[in-house]
Design a protein around this motif. Structure first.
Motif, short mmCIF file in Angstrom:
data_model
loop_
_atom_site.label_atom_id
_atom_site.label_comp_id
_atom_site.label_asym_id
_atom_site.label_seq_id
_atom_site.Cartn_x
_atom_site.Cartn_y
_atom_site.Cartn_z
N ILE A 502 34.78 -87.04 -4.24
CA ILE A 502 36.18 -87.38 -4.45
C ILE A 502 36.95 -87.31 -3.13
O ILE A 502 36.51 -86.71 -2.15
CB ILE A 502 36.84 -86.44 -5.48
CG1 ILE A 502 36.82 -85.00 -4.97
CG2 ILE A 502 36.20 -86.56 -6.83
CD1 ILE A 502 37.72 -84.10 -5.74
N GLU A 503 38.12 -87.94 -3.13
CA GLU A 503 38.99 -87.97 -1.96
C GLU A 503 39.97 -86.80 -1.98
O GLU A 503 40.33 -86.30 -3.05
CB GLU A 503 39.77 -89.28 -1.92
CG GLU A 503 38.91 -90.52 -1.75
CD GLU A 503 38.24 -90.55 -0.39
OE1 GLU A 503 38.87 -90.14 0.60
OE2 GLU A 503 37.07 -90.99 -0.32
N ALA A 506 42.93 -85.83 -4.74
CA ALA A 506 42.58 -86.29 -6.09
C ALA A 506 42.94 -85.18 -7.07
O ALA A 506 42.68 -83.99 -6.83
CB ALA A 506 41.10 -86.61 -6.17
N TYR A 508 42.85 -83.57 -11.05
CA TYR A 508 42.05 -83.54 -12.26
C TYR A 508 42.57 -82.49 -13.23
O TYR A 508 43.15 -81.48 -12.81
CB TYR A 508 40.59 -83.20 -11.94
CG TYR A 508 39.80 -84.34 -11.35
CD1 TYR A 508 39.04 -85.19 -12.15
CD2 TYR A 508 39.81 -84.56 -9.97
CE1 TYR A 508 38.32 -86.23 -11.60
CE2 TYR A 508 39.08 -85.60 -9.41
CZ TYR A 508 38.34 -86.43 -10.22
OH TYR A 508 37.63 -87.47 -9.68
N CYS A 517 43.95 -79.85 -7.82
CA CYS A 517 44.07 -80.91 -6.81
C CYS A 517 43.12 -80.61 -5.65
O CYS A 517 43.05 -79.46 -5.18
CB CYS A 517 45.51 -80.98 -6.31
SG CYS A 517 45.80 -82.20 -5.01
#
Length: 548
Positions: A502-503, A506, A508, A517
């Motif tokens: 993931i970047e 991101a 969730y 984050c």
């Protein structure tokens, strides 16, 4: 405020609305500034006007280019863009100095040799009038000469100031000959060494507004007592326009401090990891923690604009981000306190994959793949050897459902030599995928991650930085005495493999745990670091329900 501006437009008293956001570049912006940005930029947008960004850079000793850059980044991140080029109060130093000379020529300003302590003493109190300075009646030519020599740097700092000559007996202390210029032998980030004197905020602000054609100078209530002085300068000087100052209540949030001096102290004393530490109430800190621009704008909208000073419950801020992420954050599973579970009736090479939604209500977020293997991780809090009556998670001989998977039963508890639980041996009921067989109810659902495919993650569990609702309530006490020793707890968790690439930033929902984050700085080169934004529990909704 909106109604006031609407009435002005409808009556023809105003045409184009021009506002401004005028931060001092002496620190990072905080949640209170977010409210001011929302007010100034938002009203300009709503009424088809313009909003300027102007740095009030009149105190070079405390200002830095880094602050200027960070402020611009914060404003853009919040979703706003200023009209025209970035402006600086220092752009107007020549004009301000000319207007200071104008006041001297009109007999409305003079150079004073009193020390700072003497000026405070002569100013009087709220119940006693001030006394005129012995230098108040200097002649115009002498004052002009001294002012110019101040500008050229001939005098030491603190030895002289330029003051307005207004009324030393005025009930409003701000009108008792306020200071217009102080001597500062400091290098300025915009003007270099061109100036040895710098104007005060009160002398700079209104005239800068007038130069820029600001129609509505919107500021917080602490400037209400300064409004008569703001208007006095505009009335005495040949300014090109006459802006109007209107005040609104500032943003105060409990369990928080927003004094720049105190925030800087937290940074300088390494209480926090910089201005953008996720525990800080700065915009960059909130961003790093996982707040979104939309959530901060929603929070400002929820608190509204009024003249009534109040303290906002931090639960309202949590509600704003939680409601945003509930709709927009994809789901994932992450075990924060891993306990191994061996599914004994699966073979060692069992590798089953469940295809599950990325978000339960968002088809556009696609699906993700959850591999089930013989060994999995669950959270230790989801198991108890001797559970209380209403414990619906895993226990010896009890069953739970693996989220998005099968029902399992705990058959054996494996302990080490120290008596601590090392693992659980459980069995899978293969007839329970996606359904509950008739006659058997399983209330508990727990999250899990494949031990073979899970990825290690550093998880930073942030909480309020202060334990007291008003840490700076007592002006005679040290606000640092109220620091929360558990404001940051770091654990190593195991996340589902979908999170491997993931970047940064991101966001969730870790199912059953909270919203997280990916850290914008630390999440690099394959390292996964997540910051807890907010938990799943919605305390503000409960508060509203009780009040409703």
């Amino acid at each position: 405020m909106r109604n006031q501006i609407r009435d002005e437009i409808e009556s023809g008293r105003a045409t184009t609305i021009v506002t401004r956001f005028p931060p001092e570049p002496n620190g990072f912006l905080h949640i209170g500034h977010a409210k001011s940005i929302w007010v100034n930029f938002g009203l300009a947008e709503q009424f088809g006007g313009r909003c300027h960004l102007r740095f009030d850079d009149t105190n070079p000793a405390k200002e830095e280019q880094a602050y200027i850059d960070a402020i611009q980044e914060d404003i853009r991140w919040l979703g706003y863009e200023w009209s025209g080029a970035v402006r600086f109060a220092s752009d107007y130093f020549d004009q301000l100095y000319a207007w200071a000379q104008h006041l001297v020529r009109e007999g409305k300003a003079y150079v004073d040799d009193l020390s700072p302590d003497e000026i405070r003493e002569y100013r009087g109190t709220l119940t006693e009038p001030g006394r005129p300075s012995p230098y108040r009646d200097r002649g115009v030519e002498e004052n002009l000469d001294l002012l110019e020599r101040m500008r050229l740097g001939e005098f030491a700092e603190g030895s002289k100031v330029l003051r307005a000559r207004i009324d030393m007996a005025a009930p409003n202390i701000n009108l008792r000959d306020p200071i217009l210029y102080r001597i500062r032998h400091a290098h300025h980030h915009q003007t270099g060494d061109a100036w040895k004197i710098y104007p005060s905020y009160d002398f700079t602000h209104g005239q800068s507004d007038a130069i820029e054609g600001i129609t509505h100078s919107l500021c917080t209530l602490e400037f209400e007592d300064h409004r008569p002085l703001y208007e006095w300068f505009l009335a005495q000087l040949p300014v090109p326009s006459k802006p109007r100052q209107t005040e609104f209540a500032r943003m105060n949030v409990n369990y928080t401090v927003t004094s720049k001096r105190k925030l800087k102290l937290l940074v300088d004393q390494d209480v926090v990891d910089g201005w953008d530490d996720p525990r800080m109430p700065t915009i960059s800190g909130l961003r790093r923690r996982g707040y979104t621009p939309a959530s901060l704008r929603k929070f400002c909208d929820m608190t509204g604009v009024s003249r009534a000073a109040n303290v906002v419950d931090i639960a309202m801020l949590h509600f704003a981000i939680r409601s945003d992420l509930e709709d927009n954050a994809p789901r994932a599973m992450c075990v924060l306190n891993p306990l191994k579970v061996v599914l004994t009736n699966l073979t060692a090479d069992h590798d089953e994959v469940f295809e599950v939604p990325g978000h339960p209500a968002r088809e556009d977020m696609g699906t993700r793949r959850l591999p089930l293997t013989r060994e999995i991780w669950i959270d230790r809090e989801d198991f108890m050897e001797e559970p209380p009556k209403k414990f619906f998670r895993l226990a010896p001989g009890k069953e739970v459902r693996l989220r998005n998977g099968y029902v399992i039963r705990c058959d054996e508890v494996i302990k080490g030599d120290d008596g601590e639980i090392d693992a659980l041996h459980c069995s899978v009921d293969f007839d329970t995928l996606g359904k509950n067989p008739e006659g058997r109810k399983v209330k508990g659902v727990i999250h899990w991650v494949s031990a073979e495919h899970g990825v290690p993650v550093e998880v930073r569990l942030y909480d309020n930085l202060f334990l007291d609702e008003a840490p700076d309530r007592d002006k005679d006490a040290d606000f640092l005495d109220h620091l929360n020793p558990d404001s940051l707890v770091t654990v190593t968790g195991i996340a589902e493999p979908a999170l491997a690439n993931i970047e940064p930033e991101a966001r969730y929902q870790f199912e059953r745990v909270g919203y997280f984050c990916a850290d914008r700085h630390a999440c690099r080169d394959g390292k996964l670091v997540f910051n807890r934004t907010v938990g799943l529990k919605d305390s503000w909704a409960k508060i509203q329900k009780k009040q409703g």
